[in-house]
Design a protein around this motif. Structure first.
Motif, PDB file in Angstrom:
ATOM      1  N   VAL A  92      -9.434   0.894  -7.216  1.00  0.00           N
ATOM      2  CA  VAL A  92      -8.610   0.831  -8.425  1.00  0.00           C
ATOM      3  C   VAL A  92      -7.146   1.121  -8.081  1.00  0.00           C
ATOM      4  CG1 VAL A  92      -8.133   1.938 -10.646  1.00  0.00           C
ATOM      5  CG2 VAL A  92     -10.492   1.396  -9.983  1.00  0.00           C
ATOM      6  N   ALA A  93      -6.914   2.144  -7.287  1.00  0.00           N
ATOM      7  CA  ALA A  93      -5.542   2.503  -6.911  1.00  0.00           C
ATOM      8  C   ALA A  93      -4.863   1.369  -6.151  1.00  0.00           C
ATOM      9  CB  ALA A  93      -5.553   3.771  -6.070  1.00  0.00           C
ATOM     10  N   ASP A  94      -5.596   0.709  -5.271  1.00  0.00           N
ATOM     11  CA  ASP A  94      -5.032  -0.410  -4.514  1.00  0.00           C
ATOM     12  C   ASP A  94      -4.647  -1.553  -5.448  1.00  0.00           C
ATOM     13  OD1 ASP A  94      -5.302   0.931  -2.148  1.00  0.00           O
ATOM     14  OD2 ASP A  94      -7.189  -0.052  -1.561  1.00  0.00           O
TER      15      ASP A  94
ATOM     16  N   LEU B 173      -3.690  -1.295  -8.584  1.00  0.00           N
ATOM     17  CA  LEU B 173      -2.466  -0.882  -9.283  1.00  0.00           C
ATOM     18  C   LEU B 173      -1.250  -0.981  -8.368  1.00  0.00           C
ATOM     19  CD1 LEU B 173      -3.783   2.265 -11.197  1.00  0.00           C
ATOM     20  CD2 LEU B 173      -3.444  -0.046 -12.113  1.00  0.00           C
ATOM     21  N   LEU B 174      -1.447  -0.622  -7.115  1.00  0.00           N
ATOM     22  CA  LEU B 174      -0.351  -0.671  -6.148  1.00  0.00           C
ATOM     23  C   LEU B 174       0.079  -2.109  -5.883  1.00  0.00           C
ATOM     24  CD1 LEU B 174       1.402   1.086  -4.301  1.00  0.00           C
ATOM     25  CD2 LEU B 174      -0.354   0.840  -2.525  1.00  0.00           C
ATOM     26  N   ARG B 175      -0.886  -2.997  -5.714  1.00  0.00           N
ATOM     27  CA  ARG B 175      -0.562  -4.412  -5.470  1.00  0.00           C
ATOM     28  C   ARG B 175       0.098  -5.062  -6.687  1.00  0.00           C
ATOM     29  NH1 ARG B 175      -5.819  -4.438  -3.336  1.00  0.00           N
ATOM     30  NH2 ARG B 175      -6.534  -5.626  -5.156  1.00  0.00           N
ATOM     31  N   ALA B 176      -0.208  -4.504  -7.864  1.00  0.00           N
ATOM     32  CA  ALA B 176       0.393  -5.036  -9.099  1.00  0.00           C
ATOM     33  C   ALA B 176       1.824  -4.564  -9.290  1.00  0.00           C
ATOM     34  CB  ALA B 176      -0.454  -4.629 -10.304  1.00  0.00           C
ATOM     35  N   GLY B 177       2.283  -3.638  -8.443  1.00  0.00           N
ATOM     36  CA  GLY B 177       3.680  -3.248  -8.480  1.00  0.00           C
ATOM     37  C   GLY B 177       3.990  -1.854  -8.980  1.00  0.00           C
ATOM     38  N   LEU B 178       2.971  -1.019  -9.185  1.00  0.00           N
ATOM     39  CA  LEU B 178       3.248   0.349  -9.613  1.00  0.00           C
ATOM     40  C   LEU B 178       3.691   1.203  -8.429  1.00  0.00           C
ATOM     41  CD1 LEU B 178       0.508   1.184 -12.281  1.00  0.00           C
ATOM     42  CD2 LEU B 178       2.705   0.008 -12.521  1.00  0.00           C
ATOM     43  N   ASP B 179       4.463   2.230  -8.725  1.00  0.00           N
ATOM     44  CA  ASP B 179       5.035   3.102  -7.708  1.00  0.00           C
ATOM     45  C   ASP B 179       3.934   3.917  -7.011  1.00  0.00           C
ATOM     46  OD1 ASP B 179       6.454   4.915  -6.179  1.00  0.00           O
ATOM     47  OD2 ASP B 179       7.819   5.514  -7.794  1.00  0.00           O
ATOM     48  N   LYS B 180       3.862   3.779  -5.695  1.00  0.00           N
ATOM     49  CA  LYS B 180       2.843   4.488  -4.923  1.00  0.00           C
ATOM     50  C   LYS B 180       2.958   5.994  -5.085  1.00  0.00           C
ATOM     51  CE  LYS B 180       1.200   5.098  -0.163  1.00  0.00           C
ATOM     52  NZ  LYS B 180       1.389   4.696   1.264  1.00  0.00           N
ATOM     53  N   ASN B 181       4.170   6.500  -5.210  1.00  0.00           N
ATOM     54  CA  ASN B 181       4.380   7.940  -5.321  1.00  0.00           C
ATOM     55  C   ASN B 181       3.897   8.524  -6.648  1.00  0.00           C
ATOM     56  OD1 ASN B 181       5.656   8.113  -2.754  1.00  0.00           O
ATOM     57  ND2 ASN B 181       7.567   7.363  -3.669  1.00  0.00           N
ATOM     58  N   LYS B 182       3.646   7.642  -7.606  1.00  0.00           N
ATOM     59  CA  LYS B 182       3.169   8.117  -8.910  1.00  0.00           C
ATOM     60  C   LYS B 182       1.652   8.054  -9.041  1.00  0.00           C
ATOM     61  CE  LYS B 182       7.305   6.922 -11.599  1.00  0.00           C
ATOM     62  NZ  LYS B 182       7.812   6.158 -12.781  1.00  0.00           N
ATOM     63  N   ILE B 183       0.975   7.457  -8.053  1.00  0.00           N
ATOM     64  CA  ILE B 183      -0.483   7.294  -8.124  1.00  0.00           C
ATOM     65  C   ILE B 183      -1.167   8.435  -7.383  1.00  0.00           C
ATOM     66  CG2 ILE B 183      -2.425   5.795  -7.572  1.00  0.00           C
ATOM     67  CD1 ILE B 183      -0.506   3.422  -7.675  1.00  0.00           C
ATOM     68  N   GLN B 184      -1.981   9.181  -8.088  1.00  0.00           N
ATOM     69  CA  GLN B 184      -2.765  10.265  -7.478  1.00  0.00           C
ATOM     70  C   GLN B 184      -4.240   9.883  -7.542  1.00  0.00           C
ATOM     71  OE1 GLN B 184      -2.005  14.332  -8.287  1.00  0.00           O
ATOM     72  NE2 GLN B 184       0.196  14.066  -8.635  1.00  0.00           N
ATOM     73  N   VAL B 185      -4.852   9.772  -6.375  1.00  0.00           N
ATOM     74  CA  VAL B 185      -6.249   9.354  -6.272  1.00  0.00           C
ATOM     75  C   VAL B 185      -7.127  10.563  -5.993  1.00  0.00           C
ATOM     76  CG1 VAL B 185      -7.858   7.781  -5.143  1.00  0.00           C
ATOM     77  CG2 VAL B 185      -5.436   7.171  -5.327  1.00  0.00           C
ATOM     78  N   ARG B 186      -8.199  10.678  -6.769  1.00  0.00           N
ATOM     79  CA  ARG B 186      -9.124  11.804  -6.595  1.00  0.00           C
ATOM     80  C   ARG B 186     -10.560  11.273  -6.706  1.00  0.00           C
ATOM     81  NH1 ARG B 186      -6.235  15.789 -11.000  1.00  0.00           N
ATOM     82  NH2 ARG B 186      -6.989  14.141 -12.391  1.00  0.00           N
TER      83      ARG B 186
END
Length: 309
Positions: free
Chosen positions: A253-255, A257-270
């Motif tokens: 899911v995080a990948d 969102l990242l490929r869609a252009g969201l800021d990597k520094n704002k994504i926290q994966v748990r």
């Protein structure tokens, strides 16, 4: 005027001019007792609009009463409401009418029926169908009147009227705003849950569509500071393997969102494995609810919460 009132006037020896004046004053007082009406006059009737990609608002100020408001929020249907300075109406059913403009006082009255009224500073809220009808009538130059008894229990009615003076250009601006609204609002994407089947870890077409909604909103709102992506499983199988599976799902899911252009520094994966069930793992339905990834958006200062590893 009653016979008794005329006898009293004769005893007071009032002349014809004084008698006429007194009768006129009585007429005004009786009219005042029968109905109290709030409306904007020619010099104060003015529509205003407020526009953004998150919400659209069109309103008219009614002196000494408050505002009449048409409102549309991104991802939701239009509504109309009264926004008052204090409580005016008694709870119950009020009348909604369409009348001719103030310069055509003898125009026929259209009764649109009765509407719910609550005893609050937002006494009337109407859904999309009635609000669109009111807009249509204002566009024809008509006047809208809402009538209900006052909250303090008096017998006279209380009315709020609003007209179409200066309406058309503001209405056009409002329509332009509506056309540019985002397809979703923050409440609709603040928390999204994606469910997975069995040991599946890839995203379905429907899940990708849900994530696309998040991306569209997040790119438009710079107040979103963090995207929490949390992976979970049911309790079937080996605990360590479940923890790894929840990690793969969350990272998938995080990948995206990242490929869609969201800021990597704002994504926290748990990832949490089977640790936090939302339903019993004893039934297929409960296990299906537990196999999930949640995406939660947060506004404001970033959280100091550390991702689970």
């Amino acid at each position: 005027m009653t016979r008794q009132q005329l006898k009293i006037m004769r005893r007071l020896d009032l002349g014809l001019p004084a008698l006429c004046l007194l009768m006129f004053l009585c007429f005004l007082l009786v009219g005042r007792a029968e109905a109290m009406r709030y409306e904007a006059g020619f010099d104060k009737a003015n529509w205003e609009s407020e526009s953004s990609i998150f919400e659209c608002r069109m309103s008219q100020m009614v002196p000494d009463y408050g505002q009449v408001v048409f409102y549309r929020r991104a991802g939701e249907k239009q509504q109309f409401f009264l926004d008052t300075k204090t409580i005016f109406f008694k709870r119950g059913r009020g009348a909604l009418q369409i009348t001719g403009p103030v310069w055509k006082p003898r125009s026929p009255v259209q009764n649109l029926g009765y509407i719910d009224v609550v005893e609050s500073k937002r006494p009337v809220t109407l859904g999309p169908k009635l609000s669109e009808r009111i807009m249509s009538e204002l566009g024809k130059g008509q006047q809208v009147v809402i009538t209900r008894k006052p909250w303090y229990g008096a017998n006279e009615s209380l009315s709020v009227a609003f007209n179409s003076l200066n309406y058309r250009p503001v209405y056009d601006n409002y329509l332009s705003c509506v056309a540019g609204l985002l397809p979703v609002n923050f409440d609709q994407v603040e928390r999204t849950t994606l469910h997975f089947g069995g040991s599946k870890e890839t995203l379905s077409k429907q899940q990708r569509a849900s994530l696309d909604r998040i991306v569209i909103y997040a790119k438009a709102d710079n107040e979103v500071t963090t995207y929490y992506v949390d992976g979970h499983t049911d309790s079937r199988g080996i605990m360590a393997e479940n923890l790894e599976l929840s990690k793969k799902r969350a990272e998938q899911v995080a990948d995206y969102l990242l490929r869609a252009g969201l800021d990597k520094n704002k994504i926290q994966v748990r990832w949490h494995g089977e640790r936090y069930p939302v339903a019993s793992n004893r039934s297929p339905k409960g296990r299906a609810a537990n196999r999930r990834v949640t995406v939660r958006l947060e506004k404001g200062e970033p959280s100091m919460d550390v991702a689970s590893r």
